[in-house]
Motif scaffolding. Structure first.
Motif, PDB file in Angstrom:
ATOM      1  N   HIS A 308       1.022  -1.089   0.044  1.00  0.00           N
ATOM      2  CA  HIS A 308       0.094  -0.045  -0.019  1.00  0.00           C
ATOM      3  C   HIS A 308       0.844   1.491   0.026  1.00  0.00           C
ATOM      4  CE1 HIS A 308      -3.472   2.454   0.904  1.00  0.00           C
ATOM      5  NE2 HIS A 308      -2.514   3.126   1.496  1.00  0.00           N
ATOM      6  N   LEU A 309       0.666   2.160  -1.050  1.00  0.00           N
ATOM      7  CA  LEU A 309       1.761   3.283  -1.015  1.00  0.00           C
ATOM      8  C   LEU A 309       0.915   4.300  -1.276  1.00  0.00           C
ATOM      9  CD1 LEU A 309       3.938   1.533  -3.984  1.00  0.00           C
ATOM     10  CD2 LEU A 309       4.293   1.504  -1.518  1.00  0.00           C
ATOM     11  N   ASP A 310       0.996   5.255  -0.332  1.00  0.00           N
ATOM     12  CA  ASP A 310       0.096   6.479  -0.332  1.00  0.00           C
ATOM     13  C   ASP A 310       1.032   7.746  -0.301  1.00  0.00           C
ATOM     14  OD1 ASP A 310      -1.261   8.633   0.695  1.00  0.00           O
ATOM     15  OD2 ASP A 310      -2.097   7.656   2.388  1.00  0.00           O
ATOM     16  N   ASN A 311       0.698   8.556  -1.222  1.00  0.00           N
ATOM     17  CA  ASN A 311       1.308   9.878  -1.621  1.00  0.00           C
ATOM     18  C   ASN A 311       0.472  10.913  -1.078  1.00  0.00           C
ATOM     19  OD1 ASN A 311       3.665   8.797  -3.213  1.00  0.00           O
ATOM     20  ND2 ASN A 311       1.969   7.647  -4.274  1.00  0.00           N
ATOM     21  N   TYR A 312       0.887  11.813  -0.229  1.00  0.00           N
ATOM     22  CA  TYR A 312       0.018  12.831   0.182  1.00  0.00           C
ATOM     23  C   TYR A 312       0.774  14.081   0.195  1.00  0.00           C
ATOM     24  CZ  TYR A 312      -2.742  15.521   3.498  1.00  0.00           C
ATOM     25  OH  TYR A 312      -3.389  16.835   4.099  1.00  0.00           O
ATOM     26  N   MET A 313       0.216  14.963  -0.439  1.00  0.00           N
ATOM     27  CA  MET A 313       0.889  16.355  -0.837  1.00  0.00           C
ATOM     28  C   MET A 313       0.032  17.544  -0.228  1.00  0.00           C
ATOM     29  SD  MET A 313       1.617  15.179  -4.288  1.00  0.00           S
ATOM     30  CE  MET A 313       1.055  13.739  -3.568  1.00  0.00           C
ATOM     31  N   LEU A 314       0.681  18.362   0.376  1.00  0.00           N
ATOM     32  CA  LEU A 314      -0.148  19.592   0.853  1.00  0.00           C
ATOM     33  C   LEU A 314       0.645  20.686   0.440  1.00  0.00           C
ATOM     34  CD1 LEU A 314      -2.000  21.198   2.413  1.00  0.00           C
ATOM     35  CD2 LEU A 314      -0.942  20.612   4.482  1.00  0.00           C
ATOM     36  N   VAL A 315       0.520  21.533  -0.624  1.00  0.00           N
ATOM     37  CA  VAL A 315       1.021  22.541  -1.176  1.00  0.00           C
ATOM     38  C   VAL A 315       0.424  23.802  -0.566  1.00  0.00           C
ATOM     39  CG1 VAL A 315       2.089  23.455  -3.318  1.00  0.00           C
ATOM     40  CG2 VAL A 315       1.868  21.246  -3.072  1.00  0.00           C
ATOM     41  N   GLU A 316       1.239  24.738   0.014  1.00  0.00           N
ATOM     42  CA  GLU A 316       0.829  26.005   0.510  1.00  0.00           C
ATOM     43  C   GLU A 316       1.228  27.111  -0.095  1.00  0.00           C
ATOM     44  OE1 GLU A 316       0.511  24.578   5.098  1.00  0.00           O
ATOM     45  OE2 GLU A 316       0.168  26.692   4.821  1.00  0.00           O
ATOM     46  N   HIS A 317       0.309  27.775  -0.919  1.00  0.00           N
ATOM     47  CA  HIS A 317       0.772  28.766  -1.656  1.00  0.00           C
ATOM     48  C   HIS A 317       0.374  29.970  -0.566  1.00  0.00           C
ATOM     49  CE1 HIS A 317       1.791  27.709  -5.809  1.00  0.00           C
ATOM     50  NE2 HIS A 317       1.132  26.792  -5.466  1.00  0.00           N
ATOM     51  N   ALA A 318       1.507  30.696  -0.165  1.00  0.00           N
ATOM     52  CA  ALA A 318       1.450  31.855   1.067  1.00  0.00           C
ATOM     53  C   ALA A 318       1.715  33.137   0.469  1.00  0.00           C
ATOM     54  CB  ALA A 318       2.122  31.321   2.027  1.00  0.00           C
ATOM     55  N   SER A 319       2.356  33.147  -0.748  1.00  0.00           N
ATOM     56  CA  SER A 319       2.952  34.456  -1.386  1.00  0.00           C
ATOM     57  C   SER A 319       2.417  34.496  -2.948  1.00  0.00           C
ATOM     58  CB  SER A 319       4.274  34.475  -1.255  1.00  0.00           C
ATOM     59  OG  SER A 319       4.676  35.280   0.067  1.00  0.00           O
ATOM     60  N   PRO A 320       2.364  35.968  -3.458  1.00  0.00           N
ATOM     61  CA  PRO A 320       2.122  35.903  -4.852  1.00  0.00           C
ATOM     62  C   PRO A 320       2.929  35.404  -5.678  1.00  0.00           C
ATOM     63  CG  PRO A 320       2.118  38.072  -3.590  1.00  0.00           C
ATOM     64  CD  PRO A 320       2.726  37.236  -2.694  1.00  0.00           C
ATOM     65  N   ARG A 321       2.537  34.980  -6.779  1.00  0.00           N
ATOM     66  CA  ARG A 321       3.566  34.900  -7.883  1.00  0.00           C
ATOM     67  C   ARG A 321       4.376  33.538  -7.767  1.00  0.00           C
ATOM     68  NH1 ARG A 321       2.544  40.155  -9.319  1.00  0.00           N
ATOM     69  NH2 ARG A 321       3.417  40.695  -7.409  1.00  0.00           N
ATOM     70  N   CYS A 322       3.934  32.485  -7.254  1.00  0.00           N
ATOM     71  CA  CYS A 322       4.636  31.402  -6.858  1.00  0.00           C
ATOM     72  C   CYS A 322       4.061  30.101  -7.943  1.00  0.00           C
ATOM     73  CB  CYS A 322       4.470  30.881  -5.518  1.00  0.00           C
ATOM     74  SG  CYS A 322       5.248  31.830  -4.280  1.00  0.00           S
ATOM     75  N   ALA A 323       4.815  29.267  -8.212  1.00  0.00           N
ATOM     76  CA  ALA A 323       4.378  28.261  -9.109  1.00  0.00           C
ATOM     77  C   ALA A 323       4.712  26.812  -8.377  1.00  0.00           C
ATOM     78  CB  ALA A 323       5.029  28.402 -10.447  1.00  0.00           C
ATOM     79  N   SER A 324       3.701  25.989  -8.550  1.00  0.00           N
ATOM     80  CA  SER A 324       3.830  24.647  -7.993  1.00  0.00           C
ATOM     81  C   SER A 324       3.422  23.657  -8.914  1.00  0.00           C
ATOM     82  CB  SER A 324       3.272  24.309  -6.724  1.00  0.00           C
ATOM     83  OG  SER A 324       1.805  24.639  -6.787  1.00  0.00           O
ATOM     84  N   ARG A 325       4.295  22.614  -9.283  1.00  0.00           N
ATOM     85  CA  ARG A 325       3.867  21.420 -10.273  1.00  0.00           C
ATOM     86  C   ARG A 325       3.981  20.186  -9.225  1.00  0.00           C
ATOM     87  NH1 ARG A 325       2.669  24.746 -12.744  1.00  0.00           N
ATOM     88  NH2 ARG A 325       3.425  26.033 -14.530  1.00  0.00           N
ATOM     89  N   GLN A 326       2.875  19.300  -9.662  1.00  0.00           N
ATOM     90  CA  GLN A 326       2.976  17.985  -9.054  1.00  0.00           C
ATOM     91  C   GLN A 326       2.511  17.051 -10.140  1.00  0.00           C
ATOM     92  OE1 GLN A 326       0.057  17.763  -5.402  1.00  0.00           O
ATOM     93  NE2 GLN A 326       0.134  19.802  -6.061  1.00  0.00           N
ATOM     94  N   PHE A 327       3.484  16.167 -10.363  1.00  0.00           N
ATOM     95  CA  PHE A 327       3.344  15.126 -11.407  1.00  0.00           C
ATOM     96  C   PHE A 327       3.590  13.730 -10.441  1.00  0.00           C
ATOM     97  CE2 PHE A 327       4.974  18.676 -13.693  1.00  0.00           C
ATOM     98  CZ  PHE A 327       4.066  18.900 -14.677  1.00  0.00           C
ATOM     99  N   TYR A 328       2.639  12.795 -10.573  1.00  0.00           N
ATOM    100  CA  TYR A 328       2.688  11.596  -9.807  1.00  0.00           C
ATOM    101  C   TYR A 328       2.530  10.483 -10.624  1.00  0.00           C
ATOM    102  CZ  TYR A 328       4.263  12.693  -5.204  1.00  0.00           C
ATOM    103  OH  TYR A 328       5.094  12.999  -3.983  1.00  0.00           O
ATOM    104  N   ASN A 329       3.224   9.474 -11.160  1.00  0.00           N
ATOM    105  CA  ASN A 329       2.620   8.361 -11.860  1.00  0.00           C
ATOM    106  C   ASN A 329       2.735   7.336 -11.159  1.00  0.00           C
ATOM    107  OD1 ASN A 329       2.873  10.223 -13.851  1.00  0.00           O
ATOM    108  ND2 ASN A 329       4.310   8.642 -15.225  1.00  0.00           N
ATOM    109  N   GLY A 330       1.884   6.031 -11.288  1.00  0.00           N
ATOM    110  CA  GLY A 330       1.714   5.024 -10.397  1.00  0.00           C
ATOM    111  C   GLY A 330       1.666   3.906 -11.295  1.00  0.00           C
ATOM    112  N   ILE A 331       2.176   2.617 -10.959  1.00  0.00           N
ATOM    113  CA  ILE A 331       2.119   1.730 -11.546  1.00  0.00           C
ATOM    114  C   ILE A 331       1.645   0.461 -10.346  1.00  0.00           C
ATOM    115  CG2 ILE A 331       3.203  -0.338 -12.846  1.00  0.00           C
ATOM    116  CD1 ILE A 331       4.984   1.685 -13.943  1.00  0.00           C
TER     117      ILE A 331
END
Ligand SMILES: Nc1ncnc2c1ncn2[C@@H]1O[C@H](COP(=O)(O)OP(=O)(O)OP(=O)(O)O)[C@@H](O)[C@H]1O
Ligand SMILES: [Mg+2]
Lengths: 470, 263
Positions: A308-331
């Motif tokens: 059992h493989l659990d990926n948990y992300m919490l991305v907090e954007h707290a300031s202007p003009r920030c960029a976040s990318r999340q890419f997950y591939n599962g097999i």
């Protein structure tokens, strides 16, 4: 086990620990640990009623009576860990059952302006530097695992890269679970299995560049519980890469949390590769606190058997003009299950946020399962957030095309699986860490391809292939 | 012994019978052209021969080089020397074209007890073929067929054929979607492969291809059967009269309960 005996088990460990751990005489540290332990007792382990744990049942973990590793660490020969060294890496810190092993570590090539060593040693030698950092940024009240980690906070890596320093070679942390003799063939580990709570503190100074790898391995077949927390502080304009590989044995529990605090215009990449473990939870929690910060969270998970493989992300954007990318591939093959839970919070002032989330999954058997859950909480009005998830199988057309050119079924499947996984590899910068990960993935996916191919012809399957790949 | 011997081949997909008793003999050194209306089963025949398992063979037998082709897996058929150029080549992101070609070539070479080629030896091999097919070398470093134009995909099929050196090549509408220059180049590539120990089956709708690659035989497939075989002049006749006349013939054949032997 009842809740009372459960806590009692940890209480016993904690009283021992509290009395002898590094820095046990420091009032601030004593308080930090004590408060965290009280918090743990109060909240207990999460259940599936908890939104953040809906898809992951930790009762097998909670019901196991783990104990801390003995105070005198297990002695390992250098040969035992040789296969796990990363060729081309400069600095390597080795931790055996959670404890820093200086004789196995390599710190000779430490560049100027870089400090890397044991957190426990730092607590003894220079607690004043740690005091303002250890309790901050990381909210140990969030859940039982965070609380436990802080309660048992002692060893792990302490790394500091000074302002403006560029570290070319990756700094590698190897966490070895020394568990030896294979025991009875039960998935529920015997009482007395070892738990470790590594705590890593990585400070990347302003405008500094550095890369880090955390690699979790087990030498034997015993169950163990590793509950690590890494706090990565990325200064203004810094560039940091953090990679983690989970490849412990198939009876292990592994909970890891990466908490990233990003300064102005900092650029951080987190890569996680989950291959081993029975129950694995990987939390990645960046806070984009400085304007114009960028964060890439890239992950690959490959499960078989009953993993059992659990990926948990919490991305907090707290300031202007920030960029976040999340890419997950599962097999996922066999009876394995995976989770992708991507939570994005855009705070009121974080205008011009640009956030993207993608989760792609291949299910190789009817019994494999993926739960994917995007969760957007947006309190600003000028933002761009997208998310998408796909679930599919190996493309039959593509498989036939490859086979029609003479490539065996297993090799054709491997090519297609590697192609799928290479989307994640391609996001990593070339270098020793990527090469190591690529090799592991190749070996692992060759096993998956073989197991799927033989399962499709014999009608069985669902074996854990990760250890076979070793 | 013939290179390919198809006897009374029946095949269905999703309970829908498509091949209804195909008979065809192809000898080494021959070039055949299979022609027939849309939906008559040409691609089905090609795919069955390449051992695609979505088609269920319900009757008949196929000998390839004296061996039971229908007992082979796709990769075995390929290693034994059968090559099918797809009517619609598949795009596979993430697999480099050069890597794929070398993997395929080495799989076939291993089976034939030949030495494998490494990346360095492979370079001059494919460069020579690229030149013949007037292909841009950049295509080699891209993902397999991904984003290739129609013409580039078809040329990539011929490139694969040239590298795998099959005994029997079945080209399923390799000419469709090609402009006149590309057609000439592809035909050049195919003609370069003609040899006394190799046979080629061209599936096509158009005489235009056959102007460049002159077949020895034209076989007409209508409603799942080869209804007529003849020399190259048959293609010209079809161009004039269409398949209408042939279809009538199928009906008659069916009514008689017999079969039309191809040759
Ligand atoms: N899965 C399927 N279920 C039912 N019918 C199918 C299926 N796949 C193909 N067919 C039918 O089989 C018939 C033969 O198709 P095939 O592709 O072999 O024809 P073709 O001769 O190659 O035609 P074209 O000249 O258009 O390429 C068609 O009528 C097609 O619709
Ligand atoms: Mg067709």
């Amino acid at each position: 086990m009842s809740l009372a005996t459960l806590t009692e088990n940890y209480l016993e460990s904690f009283s021992d620990f509290e009395a002898r751990a590094a820095g046990h005489r420091l009032p601030w540290l004593k308080n930090l640990r004590g408060d965290a332990f009280a918090r743990f007792c109060q909240i207990g382990f999460p259940t599936t009623h908890d939104e953040d744990w809906r898809f992951t049942n930790v009762s097998a973990l909670a019901q196991t009576g783990f104990r801390l590793a003995p105070a005198s660490p297990t002695q390992l020969s250098p040969e035992a860990i040789e296969p796990y060294r990363v060729p081309g890496a400069g600095v390597q810190l080795v931790f055996v059952d959670g404890r820093f092993a200086p004789e196995l570590s390599r710190t000779a090539q430490l560049p100027d302006g870089v400090e890397a060593g044991s957190l426990a040693a730092k607590i003894e030698s220079d607690p004043a530097e740690l005091e303002p950092l250890l309790g901050r940024y990381f909210d140990s009240g969030r859940d039982a695992f965070s609380a436990l980690n802080t309660a048992f906070l002692e060893d792990g890596a302490y790394i500091r890269v000074r302002k403006g320093i560029v570290v070319e070679e990756p700094i590698c942390l190897l966490f070895v679970s020394s568990s030896a003799a294979p025991e009875a063939n039960s998935l529920v580990p015997a009482a007395g299995a070892i738990m470790t709570h590594p705590r890593n503190l990585i400070v990347v100074g302003e405008n500094a560049h550095a890369g880090f790898l955390e690699d979790y391995v087990s030498l034997g077949q015993d169950a163990a519980f590793c509950n690590s927390v890494t706090v990565l502080l990325a200064g203004d304009h810094s560039v940091a890469t953090h990679s983690m590989i989970e490849r412990e044995n198939l009876r292990s529990f592994n909970v890891s949390t990466l908490r990233i605090q990003q300064g102005r215009a900092s650029d951080v990449a987190s890569h996680s590769v989950l291959l081993g473990g029975a129950l694995v939870r990987n939390n990645v929690h960046p806070v984009l606190a400085g304007e114009g910060a960028e964060c890439l969270i890239n992950g690959l998970f490959v499960g078989g058997g009953k993993q059992h493989l659990d990926n948990y992300m919490l991305v907090e954007h707290a300031s202007p003009r920030c960029a976040s990318r999340q890419f997950y591939n599962g097999i996922l093959d066999g009876h394995s299950s995976g989770v992708f839970h991507g939570r994005i919070i855009v705070q009121k002032d974080a205008q011009k946020t640009d956030s993207k989330q993608t989760n792609r999954n291949l299910l190789l058997s009817d019994d494999a399962r993926i739960d994917t859950k995007p969760q957007l909480e947006i309190y600003a009005d000028d933002v761009k957030c997208t998310h998408g998830a796909t679930i599919g199988q190996i493309d039959a057309e593509a498989l036939f095309y490859l086979r029609s050119r003479g490539i065996s079924e297993a090799d054709a499947r491997k090519l297609l699986l590697v192609a799928f996984a290479s989307e994640c590899l391609d996001r990593m910068k070339p270098g020793p860490v990527r090469e190591r990960i690529e090799k592991l993935i190749q070996t692992c996916l060759a096993q998956v391809a073989l197991s799927v191919t033989s399962a499709s012809s014999s009608g069985t399957g669902g074996v854990g292939y990760w250890e076979a790949a070793e | 012994m013939s290179l390919l011997e198809i006897r009374n081949l029946h095949a269905k997909v999703d309970n829908h019978e498509i091949l209804k008793g195909v008979n065809l003999t192809v000898n080494a050194g021959e070039v055949h052209s299979i022609m027939g209306p849309n939906g008559s089963g040409k691609s089905t025949l090609a795919q069955v021969l390449a051992r695609r398992d979505t088609y269920e063979v319900t009757a008949g037998e196929v000998l390839f080089n004296g061996k039971d082709l229908l007992a082979m897996k796709p990769e075995e058929a390929a290693c034994e020397g059968l090559f099918m150029a797809f009517q619609y080549p598949v795009e596979i992101p993430g697999i480099g074209n050069a890597h794929f070609l070398r993997t395929a070539m080495n799989a076939v070479r291993r089976y034939r007890h030949q030495d494998e080629v490494d990346a360095i030896d492979f370079l001059p091999l494919y460069r020579e073929k690229l030149k013949l097919l007037e292909m841009d070398e950049k295509l080699m470093s891209r993902s397999l067929n991904e984003g290739f134009s129609g013409g580039e995909k078809k040329r990539n099929e011929i490139l694969q054929m040239a590298l795998l050196e099959p005994k029997l090549a079945i080209l399923d509408e390799t000419d469709s979607g090609l402009d006149i220059d590309a057609l000439r180049i592809v035909a050049q590539g195919v003609n370069a492969m003609r040899s006394p120990d190799r046979a080629i089956i061209l599936v096509t709708h158009y005489q235009r291809l056959l102007d460049y690659i002159v077949p020895d035989f034209v076989d007409v497939l209508v409603e799942g059967r080869i209804v007529r075989s003849g020399g190259p002049e048959l293609a010209l006749e079809l161009e004039d009269t269409g398949y209408g006349a042939m279809e009538t013939k199928v009906m008659e054949t069916a009514a008689r309960g017999g079969e039309v032997r191809a040759r």
